[in-house]
Design an enzyme around this catalytic site. Structure first.
Site, PDB file in Angstrom:
ATOM      1  N   ASN A  83     -16.789  29.075 -18.112  1.00  0.00           N
ATOM      2  CA  ASN A  83     -17.489  27.962 -17.429  1.00  0.00           C
ATOM      3  C   ASN A  83     -16.996  27.855 -15.993  1.00  0.00           C
ATOM      4  O   ASN A  83     -15.689  27.865 -15.682  1.00  0.00           O
ATOM      5  CB  ASN A  83     -17.038  26.746 -18.288  1.00  0.00           C
ATOM      6  CG  ASN A  83     -17.733  26.601 -19.916  1.00  0.00           C
ATOM      7  OD1 ASN A  83     -18.774  27.251 -19.708  1.00  0.00           O
ATOM      8  ND2 ASN A  83     -17.001  26.203 -20.576  1.00  0.00           N
TER       9      ASN A  83
ATOM     10  N   SER B  36     -14.254  27.760 -23.552  1.00  0.00           N
ATOM     11  CA  SER B  36     -14.479  26.426 -24.450  1.00  0.00           C
ATOM     12  C   SER B  36     -13.514  26.444 -25.364  1.00  0.00           C
ATOM     13  O   SER B  36     -12.999  27.416 -26.110  1.00  0.00           O
ATOM     14  CB  SER B  36     -15.851  26.924 -24.590  1.00  0.00           C
ATOM     15  OG  SER B  36     -16.380  25.996 -26.122  1.00  0.00           O
TER      16      SER B  36
ATOM     17  N   ASN C  25       0.731  -3.789  14.795  1.00  0.00           N
ATOM     18  CA  ASN C  25      -0.649  -3.271  14.770  1.00  0.00           C
ATOM     19  C   ASN C  25      -0.966  -2.199  15.567  1.00  0.00           C
ATOM     20  O   ASN C  25      -1.700  -1.191  15.249  1.00  0.00           O
ATOM     21  CB  ASN C  25      -1.579  -4.487  15.651  1.00  0.00           C
ATOM     22  CG  ASN C  25      -1.371  -5.802  14.477  1.00  0.00           C
ATOM     23  OD1 ASN C  25      -1.093  -5.827  13.456  1.00  0.00           O
ATOM     24  ND2 ASN C  25      -1.701  -6.824  15.254  1.00  0.00           N
TER      25      ASN C  25
ATOM     26  N   GLN D   2      -5.664  -2.528   6.467  1.00  0.00           N
ATOM     27  CA  GLN D   2      -4.440  -1.492   5.626  1.00  0.00           C
ATOM     28  C   GLN D   2      -5.409  -0.969   4.563  1.00  0.00           C
ATOM     29  O   GLN D   2      -5.016  -0.070   3.965  1.00  0.00           O
ATOM     30  CB  GLN D   2      -3.465  -2.810   4.980  1.00  0.00           C
ATOM     31  CG  GLN D   2      -2.520  -2.065   4.119  1.00  0.00           C
ATOM     32  CD  GLN D   2      -1.363  -2.826   3.759  1.00  0.00           C
ATOM     33  OE1 GLN D   2      -0.504  -3.223   4.573  1.00  0.00           O
ATOM     34  NE2 GLN D   2      -1.431  -3.397   2.347  1.00  0.00           N
TER      35      GLN D   2
ATOM     36  N   TYR E 118      -6.676  -7.352  14.763  1.00  0.00           N
ATOM     37  CA  TYR E 118      -6.305  -6.824  13.438  1.00  0.00           C
ATOM     38  C   TYR E 118      -6.621  -8.109  12.490  1.00  0.00           C
ATOM     39  O   TYR E 118      -6.348  -9.298  12.426  1.00  0.00           O
ATOM     40  CB  TYR E 118      -4.809  -6.436  13.571  1.00  0.00           C
ATOM     41  CG  TYR E 118      -4.160  -6.158  12.222  1.00  0.00           C
ATOM     42  CD1 TYR E 118      -4.384  -4.581  11.685  1.00  0.00           C
ATOM     43  CD2 TYR E 118      -3.596  -6.569  11.255  1.00  0.00           C
ATOM     44  CE1 TYR E 118      -3.893  -4.145  10.601  1.00  0.00           C
ATOM     45  CE2 TYR E 118      -3.093  -6.490  10.147  1.00  0.00           C
ATOM     46  CZ  TYR E 118      -3.228  -5.068   9.860  1.00  0.00           C
ATOM     47  OH  TYR E 118      -2.606  -4.627   8.544  1.00  0.00           O
TER      48      TYR E 118
ATOM     49  N   THR F 262     -37.259  29.545  -2.555  1.00  0.00           N
ATOM     50  CA  THR F 262     -37.487  28.312  -1.756  1.00  0.00           C
ATOM     51  C   THR F 262     -37.986  27.256  -3.220  1.00  0.00           C
ATOM     52  O   THR F 262     -38.734  27.852  -4.152  1.00  0.00           O
ATOM     53  CB  THR F 262     -38.873  28.176  -1.033  1.00  0.00           C
ATOM     54  OG1 THR F 262     -40.000  28.497  -1.597  1.00  0.00           O
ATOM     55  CG2 THR F 262     -38.408  29.082   0.094  1.00  0.00           C
TER      56      THR F 262
ATOM     57  N   SER G 188       0.948  -1.041  -0.052  1.00  0.00           N
ATOM     58  CA  SER G 188      -0.003   0.138   0.035  1.00  0.00           C
ATOM     59  C   SER G 188       0.939   1.334  -0.003  1.00  0.00           C
ATOM     60  O   SER G 188       1.004   2.091   0.960  1.00  0.00           O
ATOM     61  CB  SER G 188      -0.926  -0.096   1.071  1.00  0.00           C
ATOM     62  OG  SER G 188      -1.656   1.108   1.284  1.00  0.00           O
TER      63      SER G 188
ATOM     64  N   LYS H  86     -17.278  31.604 -23.548  1.00  0.00           N
ATOM     65  CA  LYS H  86     -17.733  31.038 -22.540  1.00  0.00           C
ATOM     66  C   LYS H  86     -16.789  31.262 -21.273  1.00  0.00           C
ATOM     67  O   LYS H  86     -15.530  31.571 -21.272  1.00  0.00           O
ATOM     68  CB  LYS H  86     -17.578  29.368 -22.864  1.00  0.00           C
ATOM     69  CG  LYS H  86     -18.550  28.998 -23.692  1.00  0.00           C
ATOM     70  CD  LYS H  86     -19.936  28.754 -23.278  1.00  0.00           C
ATOM     71  CE  LYS H  86     -20.092  27.404 -22.426  1.00  0.00           C
ATOM     72  NZ  LYS H  86     -21.397  27.208 -21.917  1.00  0.00           N
TER      73      LYS H  86
END
Ligand code: ARG
Length: 512
Positions: free
Chosen positions: A271, A263, A96, A308, A303, A141, A8, A269
């Site tokens: 955006n 754009s 752990n 992990q 554990y 609303t 990892s 544009k």
């Protein structure tokens, strides 16, 4: 054999520095308790400092050769100083409790960064609000014009949501800032270790007591990503308003040019891509929360390697959330408010209708429900006829006279009495239709009236200052502990008598 499957690496990069700190604190404590000798502690601490200094080079060149960051650091310590000294670093602990401590330390830093970012955003909203206490805008609303309010009142609403997010982050921080160290695999340790000491050296507020709980739980991660989820929901709603309000249809604001893109085909544009990504990344954070919940839910104590798999989601959620808050802060700071357009649009859709009904109640004493019926009938004919056009072609006086006549006509039908005979005057009708004055009438606690908004602004500023201080104090506290840790490391590093016995590396079983 797919050895990489177990790695990892990105999360382990994140845990590299915390792991060095955890190792140092553990070794200092082992030495203080007489569990390892002075010379052994010195050799290990010197070696750890060397690894720390290598930093990125270590991460780049050593990490992927081992099962994880904890094994990598321990193996290199043993490789460098031999097992007689290096092999003692892991006395009275397990990966752990080690990994759980590392995650908590790494997360703490992320939370400090997020606290500062959220407070920066709150400040930006308060500043914008302060500039627009008088800026009248339509309030919605169901996305339909409802009643008028001010831009300050609206901005303060968002600032209040982020103030609650800050409070939630503090709670998550408190649940994060406890030390699992000393729990070892889950059954604690067979050595006289001092859990309070390692906790203190690492800036933890206290010890997470039950050693089984300490290594098994990841609820602080679930809680933290839940806070993130709440925060990104608030961010996303604000982003949605920025997107909507910057359309030609609304035209109430312009997002800063730096936070918009053009754009590739349409030259005109602007955006609001950044706001759109803030909105989208809320979904990314929810995904992390769902992943962590799903990974955790069926795990037996203590554990399991599944844990992990939780860490990368935490890392992703934290980085995404903080980046989105920072982008939103900049967008708010540079926001252009189209004051004229807001004011022009504020009365549209008969947004004074509620105040007109309220005025009728105050002036004539009829029940609100009856006044609502009368104004509702008036609203539907005005909508048919287009109130704006009646107003434009006639003078104000004629307009008000006509409105009162119509109110009387409807009142006659509904209550069998004209309201002008019960005390409703043209002057009062005119006042009710004045958007600016009906905002000022809403001066109850939390309302949009100038007086109340100014009071809220002062209070929010003071609250923000307090929150900024509380975040900084927490960070300061951790820094103080780290300074103490470094002092202890320095003291204990002084005696160097390296005991080297090469080729006696028990951890080589972990090596690829
Ligand atoms: N890399 C592991 C993790 O992040 C460390 C803990 C390993 N512990 C074990 N018993 N295999 O969870």
């Amino acid at each position: 054999m797919q050895k990489d499957y177990i790695l990892s690496l990105e999360a382990d990069r994140w845990l590299f520095h915390p792991d060095i700190l955890v190792d140092k604190a553990h070794v200092v404590m082992l030495k203080e308790r007489g569990i390892i000798k002075k010379a052994e502690a010195a050799a290990i601490l010197n070696c750890l400092t060397g690894i720390e200094e290598r930093g990125d080079d270590f991460i780049e060149h050593e990490l992927s050769a081992y099962e994880d960051v904890h094994t990598a650091i321990e193996s290199v310590v043993i490789r460098e100083i031999g097992e007689d000294a290096g092999g003692r670093m892991h006395t009275g602990r397990s990966r752990n409790d080690e990994v759980a401590a590392c995650i908590r330390i790494a997360l703490r830093d992320e939370l400090f960064e997020l606290m500062a970012a959220v407070n920066g955003l709150r400040n930006a909203l308060l500043e914008k609000a302060a500039e627009h206490v008088e800026t009248i805008m339509p309030g919605y609303t169901h996305l339909q014009h409802a009643q008028a309010t001010t831009f300050a009142h609206h901005a303060l609403a968002h600032a209040d949501a982020f103030a609650r997010d800050f409070a939630r982050i503090i709670t998550a921080y408190e649940h994060t800032n406890v030390s699992p160290l000393g729990a070892a695999a889950f059954a604690s340790a067979g050595f006289p270790i001092d859990r309070e000491r390692t906790a203190k050296l690492l800036g933890f507020e206290s010890v997470l007591e039950n050693s089984m709980d300490a290594v098994s739980t990841r609820d602080f991660i679930i809680e933290t990503i839940s806070c993130f989820s709440n925060l990104v929901t608030n961010l996303s709603r604000l982003a949605e308003e920025l997107i909507l309000w910057s359309t030609s249809e609304f035209n109430l604001i312009r997002v800063p040019a730096d936070y918009a893109t053009g754009s590739s085909i349409m030259p005109q544009k602007r955006n609001p891509d950044y706001a759109e990504l803030v909105r989208a990344r809320a979904g990314t954070v929810y995904g992390c929360l769902m992943s962590v919940l799903s990974i955790s839910k069926a795990l037996p104590y203590s554990y399991n390697r599944d844990l992990q798999e939780v860490t990368p989601h935490l890392l992703k959620a934290a980085k995404t959330t903080t980046a989105s808050v920072a982008v939103m802060k900049s967008m708010i700071e540079g926001l252009e408010v189209n004051v004229e357009e807001m004011e022009k649009k504020a009365p549209r859709g008969f947004t004074a209708a509620t105040e007109l009904a309220d005025t009728i109640v105050r002036e004539t004493g009829i029940p609100f429900r009856t006044a609502h019926k009368i104004v509702s009938s008036l609203a539907s004919v005005l909508a048919d006829e287009n109130m704006e056009s009646i107003k434009d072609k006639d003078s104000e006086k004629v307009f008000v006279t006509e409105i009162l006549q119509r109110i009387d006509d409807f009142a006659l039908g509904i209550t069998e009495k004209k309201l002008s005979e019960k005390g409703l005057t043209e002057k009062k009708v005119k006042e009710a239709l004045n958007i600016a004055s009906n905002i000022q009438k809403r001066s109850v606690k939390g309302g949009p009236a100038k007086k109340e908004v100014k009071r809220m602004l002062i209070k929010r500023k003071a609250d923000l200052e307090k929150d900024e201080k509380s975040g900084q104090e927490k960070e300061e506290q951790v820094k103080k502990s780290f300074d103490e840790l470094e002092r202890e490391v320095k003291k204990k590093k002084r005696i160097i008598k390296i005991i080297r016995k090469p080729n006696h590396n028990i951890l080589s079983v972990f090596k690829k």
